[in-house]
Each structure stands twice: as structure tokens, then as C-alpha cells.
Design a protein around this motif. Structure first.
Motif, short mmCIF file in Angstrom:
data_model
loop_
_atom_site.label_atom_id
_atom_site.label_comp_id
_atom_site.label_asym_id
_atom_site.label_seq_id
_atom_site.Cartn_x
_atom_site.Cartn_y
_atom_site.Cartn_z
N TYR A 1 0.85 -1.19 0.00
CA TYR A 1 0.00 0.00 0.00
C TYR A 1 0.89 1.25 0.00
CZ TYR A 1 0.62 -0.83 5.05
OH TYR A 1 1.12 -1.09 6.30
N ARG B 1 -0.66 5.09 0.73
CA ARG B 1 -1.00 5.42 2.11
C ARG B 1 0.25 5.54 2.97
NH1 ARG B 1 -5.45 1.47 4.32
NH2 ARG B 1 -4.29 -0.10 3.14
N VAL B 2 1.23 4.71 2.71
CA VAL B 2 2.51 4.82 3.43
C VAL B 2 3.15 6.16 3.13
CG1 VAL B 2 4.86 3.92 3.56
CG2 VAL B 2 2.93 2.34 3.55
N THR C 1 1.47 9.22 4.91
CA THR C 1 1.81 9.30 6.33
C THR C 1 3.22 9.84 6.53
OG1 THR C 1 0.34 7.46 6.85
CG2 THR C 1 2.04 7.98 8.45
N ALA D 1 -3.00 10.33 9.94
CA ALA D 1 -2.83 9.47 8.77
C ALA D 1 -2.32 8.10 9.18
CB ALA D 1 -1.87 10.13 7.78
N VAL E 1 -5.19 5.99 10.45
CA VAL E 1 -6.03 5.51 9.36
C VAL E 1 -5.39 4.31 8.66
CG1 VAL E 1 -6.99 6.11 7.10
CG2 VAL E 1 -7.16 7.72 9.00
N THR E 2 -4.08 4.36 8.48
CA THR E 2 -3.36 3.30 7.76
C THR E 2 -2.83 2.21 8.67
OG1 THR E 2 -1.31 4.59 7.90
CG2 THR E 2 -2.65 4.90 5.94
N HIS E 3 -3.12 2.33 9.98
CA HIS E 3 -2.67 1.35 10.98
C HIS E 3 -1.15 1.31 11.14
CE1 HIS E 3 -6.81 0.03 11.00
NE2 HIS E 3 -6.77 -0.20 9.71
N ILE E 4 -0.48 2.36 10.74
CA ILE E 4 0.94 2.48 11.02
C ILE E 4 1.13 2.88 12.48
CG2 ILE E 4 3.01 3.86 10.48
CD1 ILE E 4 1.98 3.97 7.59
#
Length: 317
Positions: A25, A28-29, A32, A68, A71-74
Motif C-alpha cells: 500500500y 498510504r505509506v 503518512t 494518517a 487511518v493506515t494502521h501504522i
């Protein structure tokens, strides 16, 4: 010399990733970590009476990066708790704090910083952007993560505890003063690496280079210099200011701790990292404790190593 978890002695290839770039992904990475990068860079925005809000730009961008990341689970909610605790501990380290609070806060800060930078605390899912890439046939495989937790430590340390330069003339003066330290550190460190048989001359510009250079400057160098020079060396220098060789003793201790932090690479890497720490600390001290000098020296060393020599090191025969 400064990516403490970049390689392993006996790596196991990860079949879930391609040999180089992370592909699951990427958009999205990137969003962030672009926001996190902008937060780091915003630390150097000049303050302006006309636009007072600019002094808080780094914080707004950092909060956006956290959002962010959620949202992206980072970043997980528990990760935010750790960062909030770290920020709270920062407030107790000021020299004007109560006599008992400052040393307690400093110990807590160092423990939290070490745990976050070593990725020991849960709440962060740092994406791997380079997965066991072998840049030359004789090199150890290399992997690279974009590290939110480590970068946040450096960002908060610089934002709350260390002055930065912002004027163009200050940057010009810095470059002139820092140039001998940068050159000496590059020549000494890479010369010793060649002499030890740790690397060989291997110029290259792989497709992963932009990712490496981005992460190394904005995430690795900023975070490591903020802790080892901007906090540890700076604090010890102030405490031992009246000692005859106090600043050099502070430099040495910070350099040794920096070397030990790279224990994952083995004894040779610890030695080279300690020597690198001496060079970064010298640049920092030579330029009047300007964190920009040590960040720049650190980055130029790492970039030269990556682009012109075996990276991260020669594989055992």
C-alpha cells in the motif's frame, strides 16, 4: 554509519516482499511519511511576527501524520499513549525544573527514547520499504523500514529541547565551519572501513536510492543526532562546562553510547559507529553545538557509504 537495524548477519529472505521496494500500500505509506517529513522540516521554518502560527506548523503537521498513521494502521492508539508520555517527560527535563524532577525525567526520557528508537514498545507498525535488497553481489542483504516511532523521538527532542538555525547567513557560516569536520569524518571512517575489509569501492545508484536517502536524512539522522548529540552530548557539555576537558568528555561518552547502540552489526560495526560518533560530535562542538552540523555530517557519511561503497557491508566469505 547509523542505521542500527539495517542488516543481519544471517538474514532470512522474506518471500512476502519483492527484493527491493515495498508494494502493498505505497500511497498510504507515502502520505503518512510525507506528512511526518514535512513536520521534521517545519522545525526550521523561521519565526515571523507577521505569521506567528508558523512556529506551530511542525505540530500541526505532526498531528496530521499521526492521524494518517491511525487511518493506515501504522500508528495504533497505544502508540499515541507512548508518544504523549514521552512528550510529558520532556517537560520535566528542563534545568529550571525542581531539583528532584530533572534527573528522574532525564532517566525516564532516555529509557523511553531507547525503547521507541529500538522499536520495543507496541503501537507502531513501521512499513518495510526495502526488503533484503543486495546492492552488489558481495554485499550483505539490506532492509529498510520507515520508522514512525524513532522519527517522532527526534522530532519532539528538537522541537522542545534544542535550538535550530533558520537564517540563510547562519547556514552559510555553518557550512564553512563544518566542512573540515565533515571531510575528516568521511575520509577517516570510510578509510578505516576499507582497511578493515568491511567494504570495498562500489559506486552505484540503485532504484532504492531515493527511499534510502529520504529515510536516512529525515528519519535516521535527525532522530539519532537529536538524541546523542542534541540531548546527551549537549546536556553533559552544559553540566561539565567548568571542567577543563568537559566538552570533550561529553563528546566521548555520547560517541561510545552511539557505538553501543549499533551492537546488532557486530564488533566492527560498533567500533566504526563509535568513531563516526566522534566525528559527528566534533562537528557539533566545532559549530557551537549546532545540531544541523552533526545531522549534515551524519547524512553525508551515510550517503557516501551507500552510493560509493559496499552497503551495508561485505558478506562473510
Amino acid at each position: 554509519m547509523g542505521e542500527s537495524s539495517s542488516f543481519e548477519k544471517n538474514p532470512r529472505p522474506d518471500r512476502s516482499f519483492k527484493n527491493s521496494l515495498y508494494v502493498s500500500y505505497p500511497l498510504r505509506v507515502l502520505v503518512t511519511f510525507i506528512l511526518l517529513t514535512l513536520a521534521v522540516l517545519a522545525l526550521w521554518i523561521p519565526s515571523s511576527p507577521k505569521y506567528p502560527a508558523l512556529r506551530h506548523a511542525w505540530l500541526m503537521l505532526f498531528l496530521a501524520a499521526i492521524a494518517a498513521g491511525l487511518v493506515t494502521h501504522i500508528v495504533a492508539p497505544l502508540g499515541i499513549v507512548w508518544l504523549a508520555l514521552f512528550a510529558l517527560v520532556l517537560t520535566g527535563t528542563h534545568l529550571e525544573s525542581p531539583r528532584w524532577l530533572a534527573p528522574v525525567s532525564i532517566v525516564a526520557l532516555l529509557l523511553l527514547a531507547a525503547a521507541l528508537m529500538a522499536h520495543l514498545l507496541p503501537g507502531f507498525n513501521n512499513p518495510r520499504v526495502i526488503s533484503y535488497a543486495q546492492f552488489t553481489p558481495d554485499a550483505l542483504p539490506f532492509r529498510l523500514h520507515f520508522n514512525f516511532d524513532k522519527t517522532a523521538v527526534g522530532l519532539l527532542l528538537l522541537a522542545f529541547l534544542h535550538a535550530r538555525i533558520v537564517r540563510l547567513e547562519e547556514w552559510r557560516a555553518l557550512l564553512v565551519v563544518a566542512a573540515p569536520a565533515i571531510l575528516a569524518t568521511v575520509v577517516t571512517l570510510l578509510g578505516l572501513s576499507l582497511a578493515f575489509g568491511y567494504v570495498r569501492f562500489a559506486p552505484k545508484f540503485p532504484s532504492e536510492a531515493p527511499y534510502f536517502l529520504w529515510a536516512n536524512l529525515c528519519f535516521t539522522c535527525v532522530a539519532e543526532e537529536a538524541l546523542f548529540r542534541g540531548f546527551i552530548q549537549h546536556r553533559l557539555t552544559r553540566r561539565w562546562a567548568k571542567l577543563r576537558h568537559g566538552p570533550w568528555l561529553a563528546l566521548g561518552i555520547a560517541a561510545v553510547l552511539f557505538g553501543l547502540a549499533h551492537f546488532a552489526g557486530g564488533p566492527t560495526y560498533i567500533l566504526l559507529s563509535t568513531i563516526a560518533g566522534v566525528g559527528y560530535g566534533w562537528a557539533y562542538l566545532r559549530c557551537g553545538q549546532c545540531i544541523e552540523a552533526s545531522i549534515l555530517t551524519h547524512f553525508i557519511v551515510n550517503a557516501t557509504h551507500f552510493l560509493f561503497f559496499t552497503y551495508p557491508a561485505l558478506a562473510p566469505k
